[in-house]
Design an enzyme around this catalytic site. Structure first.
Site, PDB file in Angstrom:
ATOM      1  N   GLY A  13     -12.753  82.536  36.271  1.00  0.00           N
ATOM      2  CA  GLY A  13     -12.570  83.539  37.328  1.00  0.00           C
ATOM      3  C   GLY A  13     -12.657  84.807  36.699  1.00  0.00           C
ATOM      4  N   ARG A  27     -19.471  98.320  21.876  1.00  0.00           N
ATOM      5  CA  ARG A  27     -19.383  99.448  20.822  1.00  0.00           C
ATOM      6  C   ARG A  27     -18.824  99.191  19.383  1.00  0.00           C
ATOM      7  NH1 ARG A  27     -18.962 103.646  25.251  1.00  0.00           N
ATOM      8  NH2 ARG A  27     -21.259 103.331  26.279  1.00  0.00           N
ATOM      9  N   ARG A  74     -17.857  78.772  35.722  1.00  0.00           N
ATOM     10  CA  ARG A  74     -17.032  77.489  35.166  1.00  0.00           C
ATOM     11  C   ARG A  74     -18.209  76.378  34.925  1.00  0.00           C
ATOM     12  NH1 ARG A  74     -12.947  79.418  39.444  1.00  0.00           N
ATOM     13  NH2 ARG A  74     -11.362  80.259  38.145  1.00  0.00           N
ATOM     14  N   ASP A 105      -6.966  80.059  29.950  1.00  0.00           N
ATOM     15  CA  ASP A 105      -6.807  79.025  29.215  1.00  0.00           C
ATOM     16  C   ASP A 105      -7.939  77.982  28.757  1.00  0.00           C
ATOM     17  OD1 ASP A 105      -4.445  79.391  28.189  1.00  0.00           O
ATOM     18  OD2 ASP A 105      -3.288  78.198  29.658  1.00  0.00           O
ATOM     19  N   GLY A 106      -8.899  77.764  30.071  1.00  0.00           N
ATOM     20  CA  GLY A 106     -10.072  76.835  30.115  1.00  0.00           C
ATOM     21  C   GLY A 106     -10.960  77.402  29.271  1.00  0.00           C
ATOM     22  N   THR A 127      -7.678  87.383  33.039  1.00  0.00           N
ATOM     23  CA  THR A 127      -7.474  86.625  34.401  1.00  0.00           C
ATOM     24  C   THR A 127      -6.652  87.368  35.128  1.00  0.00           C
ATOM     25  OG1 THR A 127      -6.374  84.560  35.381  1.00  0.00           O
ATOM     26  CG2 THR A 127      -6.034  84.859  33.038  1.00  0.00           C
ATOM     27  N   ASP A 129      -4.136  86.085  36.986  1.00  0.00           N
ATOM     28  CA  ASP A 129      -3.106  85.291  37.274  1.00  0.00           C
ATOM     29  C   ASP A 129      -1.858  85.598  36.204  1.00  0.00           C
ATOM     30  OD1 ASP A 129      -4.606  83.931  39.036  1.00  0.00           O
ATOM     31  OD2 ASP A 129      -5.445  82.480  37.701  1.00  0.00           O
ATOM     32  N   ASP A 131      -1.197  83.942  33.522  1.00  0.00           N
ATOM     33  CA  ASP A 131      -0.795  82.763  33.463  1.00  0.00           C
ATOM     34  C   ASP A 131      -0.909  82.213  32.050  1.00  0.00           C
ATOM     35  OD1 ASP A 131      -3.626  82.387  33.681  1.00  0.00           O
ATOM     36  OD2 ASP A 131      -3.440  80.548  34.957  1.00  0.00           O
ATOM     37  N   ARG A 173      -3.036  80.846  41.024  1.00  0.00           N
ATOM     38  CA  ARG A 173      -3.009  79.162  40.723  1.00  0.00           C
ATOM     39  C   ARG A 173      -1.546  78.763  40.663  1.00  0.00           C
ATOM     40  NH1 ARG A 173      -7.925  77.128  38.587  1.00  0.00           N
ATOM     41  NH2 ARG A 173      -8.727  79.257  38.096  1.00  0.00           N
ATOM     42  N   ALA A 188       9.655  92.327  49.596  1.00  0.00           N
ATOM     43  CA  ALA A 188       9.477  91.145  50.508  1.00  0.00           C
ATOM     44  C   ALA A 188      11.230  90.570  50.721  1.00  0.00           C
ATOM     45  CB  ALA A 188       8.899  90.046  49.813  1.00  0.00           C
ATOM     46  N   GLU A 225       0.148  81.129  45.725  1.00  0.00           N
ATOM     47  CA  GLU A 225      -0.647  80.285  46.207  1.00  0.00           C
ATOM     48  C   GLU A 225      -0.329  78.786  45.777  1.00  0.00           C
ATOM     49  OE1 GLU A 225      -4.721  80.075  45.038  1.00  0.00           O
ATOM     50  OE2 GLU A 225      -4.368  80.903  42.987  1.00  0.00           O
ATOM     51  N   ARG A 246       2.853  85.691  61.529  1.00  0.00           N
ATOM     52  CA  ARG A 246       1.632  85.470  61.169  1.00  0.00           C
ATOM     53  C   ARG A 246       1.375  85.323  59.903  1.00  0.00           C
ATOM     54  NH1 ARG A 246       1.280  85.663  66.161  1.00  0.00           N
ATOM     55  NH2 ARG A 246       0.053  87.157  67.340  1.00  0.00           N
TER      56      ARG A 246
HETATM   57  O1  F6P Z   1      -7.766  82.167  38.156  1.00  0.00           O
HETATM   58  C1  F6P Z   1      -8.193  83.092  38.984  1.00  0.00           C
HETATM   59  C2  F6P Z   1      -8.176  82.626  40.280  1.00  0.00           C
HETATM   60  O2  F6P Z   1      -8.368  83.950  41.155  1.00  0.00           O
HETATM   61  C3  F6P Z   1      -6.733  81.930  40.956  1.00  0.00           C
HETATM   62  O3  F6P Z   1      -5.917  82.958  41.075  1.00  0.00           O
HETATM   63  C4  F6P Z   1      -7.504  81.135  42.055  1.00  0.00           C
HETATM   64  O4  F6P Z   1      -6.515  80.030  42.091  1.00  0.00           O
HETATM   65  C5  F6P Z   1      -8.613  80.813  41.386  1.00  0.00           C
HETATM   66  O5  F6P Z   1      -8.980  81.903  40.537  1.00  0.00           O
HETATM   67  C6  F6P Z   1      -9.783  80.722  42.568  1.00  0.00           C
HETATM   68  O6  F6P Z   1     -10.999  80.235  42.118  1.00  0.00           O
HETATM   69  P1  F6P Z   1     -12.392  80.167  42.745  1.00  0.00           P
HETATM   70  O7  F6P Z   1     -12.913  81.750  42.444  1.00  0.00           O
HETATM   71  O8  F6P Z   1     -13.189  79.255  42.079  1.00  0.00           O
HETATM   72  O9  F6P Z   1     -12.099  79.835  43.982  1.00  0.00           O
END
Ligand code: F6P
Length: 322
Positions: A13, A27, A74, A105-106, A127, A129, A131, A173, A188, A225, A246
């Site tokens: 991503g 550079r 990907r 990580d991937g 990323t 995330d 993560d 993620r 929140a 998510e 909502r």
């Molecule tokens: O890893 C970044 C991310 O935006 C995550 O937060 C999310 O779960 C995922 O990628 C969404 O992936 P895609 O763009 O393939 O829908």
């Protein structure tokens, strides 16, 4: 032997700040006497040979832009033994002696495999995330948090005007960092993350009822998510409390936009460090942030690390949002 020609790619991503990292790699590479090739669409570009030579001006006017000028993907084909071999053969054919991989990580697993096939790689964490266990910080996280906060501030205006509850899903993620930081920043009532189990009655309904008694009339619930469906949650909240509720999914808007100062600076330092490592003849390393310093670690060791979630901050968030 250190590299003479290096390549840079972005994978997985996209994240704001990736362009700043590409700029730094290009550079730093050129000014240290290297040829720098840009690879389009992540590892796919190494499989098909979609690469081009970059110069100092190839990366002008990108430090402030979101997305990635190299595009990203990907790559299921690269995730096979044959794919890795094919990419390594392509690197040899194109004279690429080292690759800087910007991604999650991937992407690091890919960098480890490509190093194993004879092409030295260095990873940079990119990323939204946050993560990646080995790094306190990933490029794009700060921008994504700020984007989410801006969006939720807008949502708050309408939520408050109607005395409603808004249940907001943020990305991340399986990681709750984006939700936690954003949840604190928007005040929140409850923040739900995959790392901490929640009880619907205790953590949502009772908290809403308690604050309602103290005069609160609108509520924001932030949901990472990785926790699950916000529309079902919104329905259940409305049924139990009678408060109009909502659901909003912020979605991919969180991945775009001009990177913040923090993302630009961290990306620049990490990109520069990656080139220094290749120039020093190092490979299979990942550039990370630890104790606020930019350092490097072995990729295999970095991938084996376990993430920790800031439970103390999570508890503080709930103590003061009351
Ligand atoms: O890893 C970044 C991310 O935006 C995550 O937060 C999310 O779960 C995922 O990628 C969404 O992936 P895609 O763009 O393939 O829908």
């Amino acid at each position: 032997m250190s590299a003479k020609t290096i390549a840079v790619l972005t994978s997985g991503g996209d994240a704001p700040g990736m362009n700043a990292a590409i700029r730094a790699v290009v550079r730093a590479g050129i000014t240290s006497g290297l040829h720098v090739m840009g690879v389009r669409r992540g590892y796919n570009g190494l499989l098909t040979g979609d690469v081009f030579e970059m110069n100092l001006r190839s990366v002008s006017d990108i430090i402030h832009r979101g997305g990635t000028m190299l595009y990203t993907a990907r790559s299921p084909e690269f995730n096979t033994k044959e794919g890795v071999q094919k990419a390594a053969d392509m690197c040899r054919k194109l004279g690429i002696d080292g690759v800087v991989v910007i991604g999650g990580d991937g992407s690091f697993r890919g960098a480890r495999d490509l190093t194993g096939a004879g092409i030295p790689c260095i990873g940079i964490p990119g990323t939204i995330d946050n993560d990646i266990a080995s790094s306190e910080y990933t490029i794009g996280f700060d921008t994504a948090m700020n984007t989410a906060v801006q969006m939720i501030d807008r949502l708050r205006d309408t939520t408050e005007s109607h005395d409603r509850c808004s249940v907001v899903e943020v990305m991340g993620r399986r990681c709750g960092d984006l939700a936690l930081q954003t949840g604190i920043a928007v005040g929140a009532t409850t923040i739900l993350v995959p790392e901490v189990e929640y009880d619907f009655q205790r953590d949502i309904i009772e908290r809403m009822r308690f604050t309602q008694k103290t005069g609160k009339k609108h509520f924001i619930i932030i949901v990472a998510e990785g926790v699950g469906h916000v529309s079902e949650l919104a329905d259940s909240i409305e049924k139990q409390t009678g408060i109009e509720t909502r659901a909003t999914v912020l979605g991919h808007v969180q991945r775009g936009g001009s990177p913040t100062l923090r993302d630009r600076v961290v990306a620049s330092e990490m990109g520069y460090t990656a080139v220094e490592l290749l120039n020093a003849g190092k490979s299979n390393r990942v550039v990370v942030m630890r104790k606020s310093e930019i350092v490097d670690l072995d990729i295999t060791e970095a991938l084996a690390m376990k993430r920790t979630f800031d439970v103390d901050l999570y508890n503080i968030a709930h103590k003061i949002s009351i």
